[in-house]
Enzyme design. Structure first.
Site, short mmCIF file in Angstrom:
data_model
loop_
_atom_site.label_atom_id
_atom_site.label_comp_id
_atom_site.label_asym_id
_atom_site.label_seq_id
_atom_site.Cartn_x
_atom_site.Cartn_y
_atom_site.Cartn_z
N HIS C 115 0.84 -1.20 0.00
CA HIS C 115 0.00 0.00 0.00
C HIS C 115 0.88 1.25 0.00
CE1 HIS C 115 -2.68 3.17 1.41
NE2 HIS C 115 -1.95 3.30 2.50
N ASP C 145 7.66 20.34 -27.03
CA ASP C 145 7.62 19.02 -26.41
C ASP C 145 8.69 18.98 -25.35
OD1 ASP C 145 7.58 16.11 -25.91
OD2 ASP C 145 6.42 16.01 -27.77
N TRP C 185 7.39 -0.21 3.86
CA TRP C 185 7.88 0.42 2.62
C TRP C 185 9.31 0.89 2.78
CZ3 TRP C 185 9.14 5.57 1.02
CH2 TRP C 185 9.09 6.54 2.03
N SER C 223 13.42 4.99 -13.96
CA SER C 223 12.39 5.74 -14.67
C SER C 223 12.35 7.18 -14.20
CB SER C 223 11.05 5.04 -14.45
OG SER C 223 10.00 5.95 -14.45
N SER C 224 12.38 7.36 -12.89
CA SER C 224 12.28 8.73 -12.36
C SER C 224 13.52 9.55 -12.66
CB SER C 224 12.08 8.70 -10.84
OG SER C 224 10.81 8.20 -10.55
N HIS C 307 13.72 11.23 3.03
CA HIS C 307 13.17 12.52 3.38
C HIS C 307 13.00 13.44 2.16
CE1 HIS C 307 11.43 15.59 5.69
NE2 HIS C 307 12.13 16.39 4.94
N GLU C 309 12.40 12.51 -0.61
CA GLU C 309 11.27 11.91 -1.30
C GLU C 309 9.94 12.50 -0.84
OE1 GLU C 309 10.82 9.91 -3.78
OE2 GLU C 309 8.75 9.29 -3.52
N TYR C 311 9.32 15.41 0.10
CA TYR C 311 9.13 16.71 -0.55
C TYR C 311 8.91 16.54 -2.04
CZ TYR C 311 10.23 18.48 3.98
OH TYR C 311 10.21 18.71 5.32
N SER C 322 -0.64 26.70 -6.24
CA SER C 322 -0.38 28.10 -6.59
C SER C 322 -1.14 28.50 -7.85
CB SER C 322 1.11 28.33 -6.82
OG SER C 322 1.82 28.18 -5.62
N HIS C 356 15.69 12.58 11.29
CA HIS C 356 14.56 12.73 12.21
C HIS C 356 13.63 11.51 12.14
CE1 HIS C 356 12.48 15.20 8.81
NE2 HIS C 356 12.08 13.95 8.74
N HIS C 357 13.89 10.62 11.20
CA HIS C 357 13.14 9.37 11.17
C HIS C 357 13.78 8.32 12.06
CE1 HIS C 357 10.49 10.61 7.86
NE2 HIS C 357 11.53 11.29 7.45
N THR C 382 7.85 26.76 4.48
CA THR C 382 6.52 26.22 4.23
C THR C 382 5.46 27.20 4.69
OG1 THR C 382 7.51 24.10 4.78
CG2 THR C 382 5.16 24.11 4.39
N LYS C 385 4.82 29.75 2.19
CA LYS C 385 3.92 29.31 1.12
C LYS C 385 2.46 29.41 1.56
CE LYS C 385 4.97 27.07 -2.13
NZ LYS C 385 5.63 27.76 -3.19
N ARG C 504 2.26 1.44 15.11
CA ARG C 504 1.87 1.20 13.72
C ARG C 504 2.32 -0.18 13.29
NH1 ARG C 504 6.23 4.90 10.32
NH2 ARG C 504 5.21 3.92 8.53
#
Ligand code: HEA
Ligand code: HEA
Ligand code: CUA
Ligand SMILES: [Cu+2]
Lengths: 298, 291, 585
Positions: C115, C145, C185, C223-224, C307, C309, C311, C322, C356-357, C382, C385, C504
């Protein structure tokens, strides 16, 4: 390439079968890889150690690469690579190299972590496995005999540095339209690349005083060997790729493919080669020399 | 606090099963609860107070402020209320304000945060050392200095039913109670060493404010000092495979005397105390720190 | 030039209006080199993946509805060997059920794992970057293009390949008899490795499932990275005359920052995954302490990617919000430069906060203090924003069209998720919250109520442009309100569960946690209805075919894509637009 109503110089590529084919190749490679390493089921296609799917994948990939880059060369000849497209190709190559740099960061990260923090580990009150403690306490860990960097590795460093100069020679020669000099320089570069690969994989690796494998079976098999072989091995793989890249350029050069003004293929190969060179300098400094100099007391 | 005169196995059993001792406090989730479990250590009290007195007001304030602004622009600047949009795109003053004010808020948070982590991470002079080893899927406990060690696994549903049938003072709880609870003395600093034999686990007791990863090859440290006697539960808090949800932690905090009895009953020795069965004065033994 | 006519045989008529190939021509899709077609394929892929990932979360929620392991045992795959034992009478019905309950524990873990992975790698990233990025970055900068149209196509086709591998991984043996990888994950070692020897032999995930998953992520990563290289080159090299960096729409800025994060962080994940692979198959011991390695090192490598990721998952959403806010307030973005550079600084700081994880791995006081401070700093850009969006609305003339509803929902709910992130940043309280449902609540507020809200906002903002049809405003609005209510009911109570200490990745929980879990599951049912309404809206739109004009949103929509027909011509900007200073954002 203004034509009809198209009033810009960008390259709108025709539909192409290669991306799809390449992806299918990747699927075969991946499934085949797992079959090879671990096995997924029984029989010729799925049992552990079976090469079939993997080789199919490799074949598809090879066809894709040849077809794809063949098309690129054709398009370049057809004049689709206008100055602005050419700049785009340069951005692309630089960014690709940037991502490769970050890939090597991962391997250096492991290496530095082990070098710098092994002391921390031994100072943790490890009330368990004495062997693990020993592995933490020293760097390189017990049973590991490092290479003397000032023998073969130094020679390989010089080989690679020399090849960096020959490729530059080739490039400058081509810019002067001295095709003979360019061919010679490129040929030398390819040969030096091959020499490097031979010295590393053929001579140095078999002599290693440490191993890559099951810690339970070989006393010297531990993370030192792993990070050494994976970092230098990935570098070696890049040397091979770079050599192939340069060899293709050599063939194109001989068959009259580049001009003094337009030879981005060669430049890209040269950039890649310099990148491989720089990675090696880091490897040489931090994986060969520094440990050798600082660990002699151990 | 009642202290039994027994210095036998029975006392150990009493300490474990709660018969005859006053396990007043309980560190367990409450049905429908929305807040922390009741704190049982000074550290956890500090966590709760940092959260409740600083973080909560700040984050609720920020969220409500943003919500209020949104509601205001929705009401005031919708198409009907304000048919012609204005076109301004800059206002230096507010931009500076909404940069500086958050910085100040964060500095305030940090000023409260750092003392808390110093308290959590600085291991004080400790009387007892407890070694906790995670394994798939149970916990092994050891008081190396006291010669006590045992393994604690989840209590099966049948055992829970059996135990609860005896109408115990502390009923067994599903997924939280263990075959053999860890016993700790009240009011003593306990230095906890946490490690693992296989994958990563995490030893966590919410009401102590303790959560420490158990990692093979390294020994992590933490500490606690329980306020009052009671039963405190926790659960493995790092995914460790199939039975990750089934390796609970059950801690019984008892008086020093009861603790000494328990140690002896487990076949260990309290430092300075006579050997098992000699009938020494437990209070004196418990008072002698181990380091 | 004659060469050119050869190269473009059959393409010469491109310029004359909109002669796109038929949508029933398979080659148009399989061999595509058109950024809009590729973008469309990405979007379809993302919707399918979203439905699969959403269905998995439904199974998770259904199992967690009540204490006990009651639901998933009905769904587990029973291997032949077990069925055979039942047939022979070696195993009775009770024992079979017991086996299934045991298998369900692992099944639950795999559901959680896939998931998370599907939602992140196969839903949010393809939708935002592959889908909207492909469609609108070229349009917004006035380019015909992408820079590398053919490479663009392989970026896409590698994704179904990667997804196929992930699904194979889900189905082949992972741990003993049980299918799939169940280690989360984050793929933490040593649960994801497999040591055949050493002082402490250990092997939990001994099957090929994890190997397939590793290669799946390698390919998704490739791919990314290719996509990211393509975007950077496009944005740097193909802006229309006058489209300076400081005139680019904020969505393009957000993509630029995002793809830089991809180029710099994904290769590190690739390295870590490779180490997992060699640890599993070639005994390299990187994460095996018995061989001198360290499991925590995996976590450093993972989060150095992980991390940034998160963002990557949100920045394109910032960009879309925006555009939407400015369009429907009929007012230019407030503080354009501040908005752009806030994203740049979020990207930069995002690289130095990863640990921080990992507050509970025993990293020591100094590092904790550093990571607390660095992490909290991100709240400042943030906040810029959030407040600039509100300031954009301020004084505007707001039209509450469906995209605007999602955008406003995003602004508030993302704030809620963001401020709980600030709570978690304080390692002192993270001791209590780490690996509890508080964290689950935090990241779903920024993902399922943040990123997903932005995706739906972007979808309804641009679908008239992409398809040429207008959606049914009532149905789309209905979906918004149902989902808004639903997801809040799913995830708000999870803060309470976390504070109460519910860990969790637990398949079963003590009865005390029943109340809020029950409510959370009811919330899921509501959300699922919302997703159904979304599908109905889609179908209705394509059946009814209400034509959309070039610009259905009016004067507020002034980026370049609105200057083109809906849908835009197959090849746009054959004559490059020239951007004058006043235009732009
Ligand atoms: C879109 C994805 C996304 C985003 C944007 C964020 C944003 C943030 N996250 Fe989150 N996070 C995740 C996705 C995300 N996170 C995921 C998936 C995990 C779990 C991974 C796993 O373990 O599986 C996680 C976990 C996670 C942890 C680890 C928790 C743990 O495991 O114990 C932490 C700890 O610091 C954290 C912090 C933050 C912070 C400080 C922000 C900040 O960027 C938030 C900033 C925003 C605001 C603060 C709101 C707006 C600001 C204002 C209105 C200004 C004024 C505000 C103040 C002064 C406070 N996150
Ligand atoms: C983007 C990321 C994302 C999203 C959207 C979701 C959505 C949901 N998640 Fe997920 N979740 C994660 C990422 C996400 N999650 C991660 C990373 C984890 C941690 C995994 C781990 O621990 O390893 C997790 C874990 C997780 C848990 C914890 C399990 C545990 O720890 O034991 C739970 C439990 O309730 C849960 C529930 C849900 C629910 C009910 C939804 C519902 O909101 C779902 C409803 C469905 C949708 C909102 C999708 C609709 C979207 C589309 C159909 C696509 C649309 C596309 C276009 C328009 C182009 N999730
Ligand atoms: Cu042990 Cu989770
Ligand atoms: Cu983070």
């Amino acid at each position: 390439m203004a034509h009809g109503d198209v009033k810009h110089d960008y390259h709108l590529v025709n539909p192409s079968p290669w991306p799809l084919l390449g992806s299918i190749g990747a699927l075969f490679l991946a499934v085949g890889g797992v079959v090879l390493m671990r096995g997924v089921g029984e029989g010729f296609f799925l049992a552990k150690g079976q090469w079939t799917l993997f080789l199919i994948g490799a074949a598809i990939m090879t066809i894709t690469c040849i077809g794809w880059w063949g098309d690129v060369i054709k398009e370049s000849r057809a004049g689709d690579h206008t100055p602005v497209v050419d700049i785009g190709l340069r951005y692309g190559m630089i960014l690709f190299i940037a991502s490769e740099v970050m890939f090597f960061v991962a391997w250096f990260w492991v290496f530095f972590e082990m070098v710098i923090f092994h002391d921390n580990r031994s100072s943790w009150i490890i009330a368990g496995d004495p062997e693990a403690m020993a592995a933490w306490a020293n760097w390189p860990p017990p049973h590991v005999e490092t290479f003397d960097p000032f023998q073969l590795p130094l020679m390989n460093t010089l080989i690679l540095l020399l090849s960096g100069t020959t490729v530059t020679w080739a490039h400058h020669a081509l810019q002067q339209d001295d095709r003979k000099g360019a061919t010679l320089g490129l040929l030398l570069t390819v040969l030096l690349g091959l020499a490097f690969t031979y010295v590393q994989f053929g001579v140095e690796y078999p002599e290693a005083g440490f191993a890559f494998g099951n810690a339970g079976e070989v006393a010297s098999a531990n993370v030192y060997g792993a990070s050494f072989f994976m970092a230098t091995g990935f570098h070696g793989a890049h040397v091979i790729i770079g050599t192939i890249f340069l060899a293709v350029c050599l063939l194109r050069l001989i068959s009259g493919g580049f001009s003094a003004k337009k030879h981005f293929g060669l430049e890209a190969a040269a950039w890649y080669w310099h990148f491989v060179d720089v990675v090696w300098l880091f490897l040489f400094t931090f994986v060969y020399v520094t440990p050798y100099l600082t660990m002699q007391g151990n | 606090m009642k202290r039994g005169a027994l210095s036998t196995i029975a006392a150990g059993a009493a300490a474990i099963f709660g018969a005859g001792s006053a396990l007043a406090a309980e560190g367990a989730p409450t049905p429908g609860g929305v807040h922390f479990q009741e704190p049982a250590t000074a550290v956890m009290r500090d966590i709760v107070s940092f959260h409740d007195n600083w973080l909560m007001p700040i984050i609720v304030g920020v969220s409500v402020f943003v919500l209020a602004l949104l509601l205001w622009v929705i009401v005031r600047f919708n198409r009907r209320a304000n048919p012609t949009p204005r076109k301004f795109t800059h206002n230096l003053l507010v931009e500076v304000i909404w940069t500086i004010v958050p910085v100040i808020i964060l500095v305030v948070i940090a000023s409260q945060s750092f003392p808390l982590i110093i308290k959590e991470e600085t291991i004080p002079q400790s009387e007892y050392t407890l070694k906790v080893t995670g394994r798939s899927w149970s916990w092994a406990y050891e008081y190396p200095d006291l010669g006590v060690s045992f393994t604690s696994s989840i209590l099966s549903d049948e055992d829970i039913a059996a135990r609860n049938a005896g109408d115990p003072e502390v009923p067994a709880r599903r997924l939280l109670s263990t075959t053999e609870p860890l016993v700790v003395p009240v009011g003593a600093n306990v230095h906890v060493l946490v490690t693992s034999e296989d994958v990563i686990h995490a030893w966590a007791v919410p009401s102590f404010g303790v959560k420490e990863d158990a990692i093979m090859g390294r020994v992590n440290e933490t500490w606690f000092n329980v306020d009052s006697p009671g039963v405190y539960y926790g659960q493995c808090s790092e995914l460790c495979g199939k039975d990750h949800a089934f390796m609970p932690i059950e801690v019984r905090a008892v008086s020093r005397a009861e603790f000494a009895e328990w140690v002896v009953a487990q076949g260990g020795t309290m430092p300075g105390a006579p050997a098992v069965g000699a009938g020494g004065e437990p209070e004196a033994a418990a008072a002698a720190p181990t380091r | 030039m004659s060469h050119h006519d050869a190269a473009h045989a059959g393409g010469a008529h491109d310029a004359h209006g909109d002669h796109r190939p038929s949508i029933y021509d398979p080659r148009r899709w399989l061999f595509s080199t058109n950024h809009k077609d590729i973008g469309t394929m990405y979007l379809v892929f993302a919707i399918i993946a979203g439905l699969i990932g959403g269905a998995m979360s439904g199974l998770i929620r259904w199992e967690l509805k009540e204490p006990g392991i009651t639901f998933l045992p009905h769904l587990v795959h029973v291997p032949h060997a077990i069925l055979e034992q039942v047939r022979l009478g070696v195993m009775n019905a009770d024992q079979l059920w017991a086996w299934k309950v045991d298998a369900a524990k692992h099944f639950y873990d795999t559901l959680v794992t896939y998931h998370g992975l599907i939602m992140i790698f196969f839903m949010v990233m393809p939708a935002m970057i592959g889908g909207f990025g492909n469609w609108f970055v070229p349009l917004m900068i006035g380019a015909p293009d992408m820079a590398f149209p053919r490479m663009n196509n392989i970026s896409f086709w590698l994704l179904p390949v990667s997804f196929t591998l992930a699904m194979i991984s889900f189905l082949v043996p992972g741990a003993g008899d049980h299918a799939g990888f169940g280690g989360g994950w984050t793929l933490y070692a040593p649960l994801s490795t497999n040591w055949g020897g050493g002082a402490t032999p250990f092997s939990y995930h001994d099957g090929p499932a994890m190997d397939f998953l590793i290669l799946s992520l390698h390919i998704a990563g490739a791919s990314s990275i290719l996509g990211a290289i393509n975007f950077i080159t496009t944005i740097f090299n193909m802006r229309a005359p006058g489209m300076t960096l400081h005139r680019m729409p904020l969505f393009v800025w957000s993509m630029l920052v995002t793809v830089w994060l991809l180029v710099l962080s994904l290769p590190v994940l690739a390295g870590a995954l490779t180490m997992l692979l060699t640890d599993r198959n070639f005994h390299t011991n990187f994460f095996n302490p018995a061989g001198g390695g360290d499991p925590v090192m995996y976590q450093h490598l993972f989060w150095f990617f992980g991390h940034p990721e998160v963002y990557i998952l949100i920045l394109p959403g910032f960009g879309m919000v925006s555009q939407i806010v400015s369009t429907f307030s009929r007012k230019p973005v407030f503080g354009y430069l501040g908005m752009a550079y806030a994203m740049v600084s979020i990207g930069l700081i995002g690289f130095v906060v990863w640990a921080h994880h990992m507050y509970t791995v025993g990293m020591g006081l100094d590092l904790e203090a550093y990571f607390i401070a660095a992490t909290m700093v991100i709240a400042v850009p943030t906040g810029i924003k959030i407040f600039s969006w509100i300031a954009t609305m301020w004084g505007g003339s707001i039209d509450f069209k469906v995209p605007m509803l999602w955008a406003i929902g995003f602004i508030f709910l993302f704030t809620v998720g963001g401020v709980t992130g600030v709570v978690l940043a304080n390692s002192g309280v993270d001791t209590s919250f780490h690996d509890t449902y508080y964290v689950v609540a935090h990241f779903h507020y920024v993902l399922s109520l943040g990123a997903v809200f932005a995706i739906f906002g972007g979808f309804f903002y641009w679908i008239p442009k992409m398809s040429g049809y207008r959606y049914n405003g009532f149905l789309a609005g209905l979906q918004f309100w149902i989902m808004f209510i639903g997801v809040n009911i799913v995830f708000f109570p999870q803060h309470f569960l976390g504070a109460q200490g519910m860990p969790r990745r637990h398949v079963d929980y003590n009865e005390a946690y029943q109340y809020w879990n029950n409510i959370s599951t009811i919330g899921y049912l509501i959300t699922a209805v919302g997703v159904l309404v979304f599908l109905v809206t889609l179908v209705e739109m394509f059946l009814v075919k209400r034509k959309a004009g070039a610009n259905p949103w009016g004067e507020g929509a002034n980026t370049l894509e609105w200057s083109l027909s809906s849908p835009p011509p197959f090849h746009q900007f054959n004559e490059l637009p020239v951007i004058k200073p006043e235009a732009g954002h």
